[in-house]
Design an enzyme around this catalytic site. Structure first.
Site, mmCIF file in Angstrom:
data_model
loop_
_atom_site.group_PDB
_atom_site.id
_atom_site.type_symbol
_atom_site.label_atom_id
_atom_site.label_comp_id
_atom_site.label_asym_id
_atom_site.label_seq_id
_atom_site.Cartn_x
_atom_site.Cartn_y
_atom_site.Cartn_z
ATOM 1 N N HIS A 16 49.797 -33.718 48.132
ATOM 2 C CA HIS A 16 49.885 -32.289 47.874
ATOM 3 C C HIS A 16 51.010 -31.705 48.716
ATOM 4 C CE1 HIS A 16 48.514 -28.519 46.413
ATOM 5 N NE2 HIS A 16 47.984 -28.081 47.555
ATOM 6 N N ASP A 24 48.318 -21.747 50.376
ATOM 7 C CA ASP A 24 48.449 -22.742 49.311
ATOM 8 C C ASP A 24 48.657 -22.027 47.990
ATOM 9 O OD1 ASP A 24 48.432 -24.855 47.638
ATOM 10 O OD2 ASP A 24 46.663 -25.828 48.524
ATOM 11 N N CYS A 53 52.146 -28.701 42.275
ATOM 12 C CA CYS A 53 52.160 -28.165 43.628
ATOM 13 C C CYS A 53 53.558 -28.091 44.221
ATOM 14 C CB CYS A 53 51.252 -28.976 44.534
ATOM 15 S SG CYS A 53 51.679 -30.708 44.608
#
Lengths: 671, 342
Positions: free
Chosen positions: A466, A482, A422
């Protein structure tokens, strides 16, 4: 087995010393990972050496040796920690002192010093972990220390350690109610003086900056970050974004909190507008030693944590006035429908377009190509879609082991490696957005989580940490994007997550029966959660709640003191009553004998105080003669009483005191 | 020093003086008894130095728990405190309910180490651990455990410094079990008295010449004539058992007695006025004690040799005889001469 045999026949001194060393090693073991390497090595070496000395019954080293070692270790502590004060240096010194003191176990006083140092060392373990496992380990250590202490006070012969352990257990078991009462009622005070700042070091959590690779370590960490109890149904997992620090300034390859080029009055306010029904929930946050409060995006009202005041930054992040150094519980409400940020382009948005000069040239080139692409028409939304499309279809993959990146992280991600987690993805995406002249920033926090089937708490782990991106569009404000979801849809919104290779047992368990493994884990975590909720999170407010339950209307902490005092008084009164009762308690046998004497005296016979049964029997004989049936009955009873007391052990036959007592009233006493 | 001398003792060491006075008062308060049941009233308890150290430790642990807001630290502190409290109770309970019983005391010699036997009787189901006993003024502890519903014997040594029938000095029993943080003790004045003989003189002169006895020489001659030599002769009825050569019996299955060189040709009288020591009668004190000491040594010597002997102490006279009972009678007379020790 000669070794076992030898162990069983060790001289008492040797056995006791070895046992004490074992207990000390157990107390120290949890510290080994945290101490400086030299300290761990010294501890193991000295304990081992001391053990060998005890085993071979050799004399202890001289005081000079000890003094030398002590000076050396204090020097080493000073070198390592640059101070002798403070928590970490203190712990190191304590461990060193305890270890060296074992080399000086001569008199009883030395043993006591070792015990007391051990108690301190046990406490220092709690600086680093207050988990259930630590508690269990330290309970064992306490039992060990108490056993050794009891054993030192059994001077006769060589009593088995089991006996001392039994007594120690009894003491702890009887002491447990006292502990419970004190724990519940002892007023929880604020720290008496400032805690050294290094108390906050060394615990893991999200970082305040993001250097590529930093979150990799978090992702490896399965420990729990926070637990949530939703009132009502939890929102879908894919919407569970818990907002943490927002990183807006890129320095080289490190993302940092916003360092604006503009004065504060020119910067944009948060401008949060919410809609719809709020989601209400309680969070139990594990200590992270940061002032960060994680809430579900986006919370308009300050989370309620009683003693702490909270404020929201312009980037919607909630922080508190002091670091969360303890388990913290707060309730909050969030809206999943919200907009924030300026609606029209402001000057301050320029902060979110800055890029480090000279880095990522290929990304820049690609951005200018895209902007020139007539099909996209330089429309920000369509430009972003094009980039997301490339993430989805461009053979990009999600991995926990992306390797080390060079300075041009975005270039490497977009064109060479095409893999990362991520952090890499979000960073590369944000850089690309900025290259496209779209304001963008990184938001870090926790995403997803899972429900614990045992106690119904929603659990977020450090591995749920995250990083995602917020981009700004005119008329829409900041919106969450995202990019990781584009690369690995599984990462977001489902239980599927990349897992680290596990230990042999764990992976075997998981292969054989994943369900049992999951259940075991859920039970264990529920247990841990209970521990957190009931023990670690027991604070003043819970104490006051307890008082409310007892019946206080507006309890204050002074009331706690009163209740505690009342209990102490009650306890003392009970003790005094017991003392009175104990003083008047007679030996039941003597009591019965005294009753018999009283009956004889009532008839006017002279019975000397303290007459044994046989004397009374003779008295009966003198008064009534041997032929009288009353005399025979009385004599038989009196002699049975005598047998009960004075016969050899086991020779009393079937005579029981209770029988004699029952017969007492039916006897033909003289009138 | 020269300056310090004129001061009364209690001014030089006021604390020690008060302590001694207190101890004396405390002992005088106690009723002497031979069986002492320990109850709340006669068992005392005070924290020891390690106990105070533990209290300080607990305080530091508590402050650390407060300052670092460690709930687990609170738990540890309170569990330790609770255990210590229970330990206090256990410590008191170790002595409470115990019964101390004085066993009959053997007579002893002045200055020699003597043993007092005490039985510790417990009716409790649990074992009582780590009970120490000693003379209140003594130094050496004797440690014992008392088994469940049983008894255990303790032998405490003491050195009587005075002859006569003297009271057994006060004893003390103590325990620090289980944690050593509390000292629980009791002080006991036994009612029994012990008979203390004078200390026998170490190197006494030989026994005095006896007064000639009619027929004694003849008897001795007759035995000589039977051809015995080297101090050994056949056993004769009436020979004291201690004269029998038991080794010989074991080897040869033959009863043989040692011959006593001075078979009673004379009648032996041990007389206080005839010890060869200056004696300032009826004065007491050092010369008399030395004379008694010599008489004591002689009594023992004569008894060892199996002689008949008599004892004259001023007006008191014990007729010549021999044997254990006679020896004891003589020694008792020596011990109580001048009504020493009541």
């Amino acid at each position: 087995m000669p070794l076992l045999e030898r162990l069983r026949h060790l001289p008492r001194d040797t056995r006791d010393t070895l046992f004490l060393l074992l207990v000390i090693a157990w107390v120290l073991a949890p510290q080994f990972g945290r101490l400086p390497l030299w300290c761990t090595a010294l501890t193991i070496a000295v304990l081992g050496w001391r053990g060998v000395l005890a085993w071979r019954a050799r004399p202890l080293p001289s005081r000079w040796w000890l003094l030398g070692l002590l000076v050396l270790t204090i020097g080493a502590t000073l070198l390592t920690h640059r101070t002798l004060l403070g928590r970490d240096a203190g712990v190191t010194l304590l461990v060193v002192l305890l270890t060296l003191k074992t080399l000086e176990l001569r008199a009883r006083r030395d043993a006591f010093v070792v015990f007391f140092l051990s108690f301190f060392t046990m406490l220092t373990n709690f600086f680093f972990s207050q988990s259930l496992l630590t508690a269990a380990a330290m309970l064992v250590a306490l039992m060990g220390l108490l056993t050794a202490l009891v054993n030192t006070h059994m001077p006769v012969g060589k009593p088995p350690l089991r006996e001392a352990a039994g007594i120690a257990l009894t003491m702890a078991a009887l002491g447990a109610p006292i502990m419970l009462v004190l724990f519940m009622l002892f007023p929880r005070l604020a720290p008496l003086w400032g805690v050294p700042s290094d108390a906050m070091a060394g615990r893991s959590g999200l970082s305040s900056t993001m250097e590529v690779g930093a979150i990799a370590e978090l992702a490896l960490d399965d420990s729990i970050a926070m637990r949530i109890r939703f009132e009502g149904l939890p929102p879908p997992q894919s919407e569970l974004y818990f907002r943490g620090p927002v990183l807006s300034t890129l320095q080289g390859r490190q993302w940092q909190p916003l360092r604006s080029a503009f004065p504060p009055r020119m910067q944009d306010a948060a401008g949060l507008q919410v809609a719809g029904e709020p989601i209400r929930y309680q969070v139990t946050l594990e200590p992270n030693n940061r002032p960060w409060i994680f809430v579900l995006d986006a919370a308009q009202d300050a989370p309620d944590a009683r003693s702490m005041s909270m404020r929201m930054s312009a980037q919607l992040q909630w922080t508190t006035d002091r670091p969360v150094s303890d388990l913290l519980r707060y309730s909050a409400q969030s809206y999943t429908e919200f907009r924030h940020g300026p609606m029209r382009r402001t000057a301050a948005l320029q902060d979110y377009l800055e890029l480090p000069p000279g880095l990522n040239p290929r990304t820049m080139t690609w951005a200018s190509e895209l902007r020139r692409d007539p099909a996209l028409g330089a429309d920000p939304a369509r430009l972003m879609d094009a980039v997301l499309q490339r993430l989805r279809t461009g053979d990009y993959s999600y991995t926990l082991e992306p390797g080390v990146y060079g300075p041009d992280t975005a270039d490497e991600f977009w064109f060479d490696r095409r893999t990362g987690f991520c952090e890499h993805i979000a960073s590369a995406f944000a850089i690309m957005m900025r290259s496209l002249d779209i304001p963008a920033r990184i938001v870090t926090g926790y995403q997803g989580g899972e429900a614990n089937a045992v106690d119904g708490f929603w659990t977020l782990r450090q591995s749920d940490a995250h990083a995602w991106v917020e981009v700004w569009f005119a008329g829409r404000g900041w919106i969450r994007v995202d990019p990781t979801a584009a690369v690995a849809p599984g990462r977001i919104g489902s239980m599927q997550r990349l897992r680290l290779p596990q230990g042999v047992v764990a992976s075997a368990m998981q292969t054989v029966n994943p369900q049992i493994w999951a259940n075991l884990r859920a039970t264990w975590e529920a247990l841990n959660n209970g521990w957190n909720q009931w023990i670690l999170n027991y604070n003043q407010s819970k104490q006051l709640d307890l008082l409310k339950d007892i019946g206080f209307d507006a309890p204050s902490w002074e009331d706690l003191g009163y209740v505690l005092l009342a209990l102490v008084v009650l306890f003392s009164l009970l003790g005094a009553l017991w003392t009175l009762w104990d003083r008047h308690r007679h030996d039941p046998w003597l009591h019965l004998l005294e009753r018999a004497a009283r009956n004889l005296r009532a008839a006017g016979w002279t019975v000397a105080p303290g007459s044994p049964p046989r004397t009374m029997a003779q008295l009966v004989h003198t008064h009534w003669g041997g032929q009288d049936s009353r005399a025979q009955a009385l004599t038989r009873w009196l002699l049975a009483l005598e047998t009960l007391r004075y016969a050899r052990a086991g020779a009393t036959g079937s005579v029981r005191l209770s029988d004699l007592r029952r017969e007492f009233s039916q006897l033909p006493w003289p009138k | 020093m020269a300056l310090a001398q004129p001061f009364p003792r209690f001014l030089r060491h006021p604390a020690r003086h008060v302590q001694a006075r207190f101890r004396h008062w405390l002992q005088a308060r106690l009723t002497p008894r031979d069986v002492l049941l320990l109850t709340q009233r006669n068992v005392y308890i005070l924290p020891t130095r390690p106990g105070l150290m533990l209290a300080a430790t607990l305080l530091v642990l508590l402050v650390a728990s407060i300052n670092y807001q460690l709930n687990l630290g609170y738990l540890l502190t309170f569990l330790l405190a609770g255990s210590a409290l229970v330990g206090m109770h256990l410590c008191h309970g170790t002595l409470r309910g115990l019964s101390l019983q004085m066993m009959p005391v053997e007579p002893t010699f002045q200055g020699a180490s003597s043993m007092v036997s005490v039985d510790l009787v417990s009716e409790r189901k649990r074992v009582r651990h780590g009970i120490g006993m000693r003379m209140l003024e003594g130094e050496h502890w004797v440690w014992t455990d008392v088994p469940s519903q049983g008894r255990s014997s303790v032998h405490v040594a003491f050195n009587p410094q005075q002859r006569g029938l003297i009271p057994i000095p006060a004893l003390t029993a103590e325990t620090r079990f289980p944690l050593g943080t509390f000292r629980v003790w009791t002080v006991w004045r036994p009612a029994s008295r012990v008979l203390v003989y004078p200390a026998p003189e170490l190197h006494p002169p030989p026994l005095p010449e006896g007064q000639p006895l009619a027929g004694g020489a003849v008897q001795a001659q007759a035995r000589r004539a039977s051809g015995e030599f080297d101090g050994v002769r056949a056993y004769q009825r009436g020979d004291p058992l201690k004269l029998v050569v038991w080794k010989k019996l074991a080897k040869a299955d033959e009863m043989v007695s040692r011959d006593t060189q001075q078979m009673q040709r004379h009648q032996l009288w041990l007389d206080l006025t005839d010890t060869g020591l200056p004696l300032s009668l009826p004065g007491r004190g050092a010369p008399l004690e030395r004379a008694l000491s010599r008489l004591c040594a002689w009594v023992l010597q004569a008894d060892r040799q199996g002689l008949d002997f008599g004892l004259r102490l001023g007006a008191q006279e014990i007729r010549p005889a021999s044997g254990e009972a006679h020896k004891r009678r003589c020694l008792e007379a020596l011990a109580r001469y001048g009504n020493a020790g009541g």
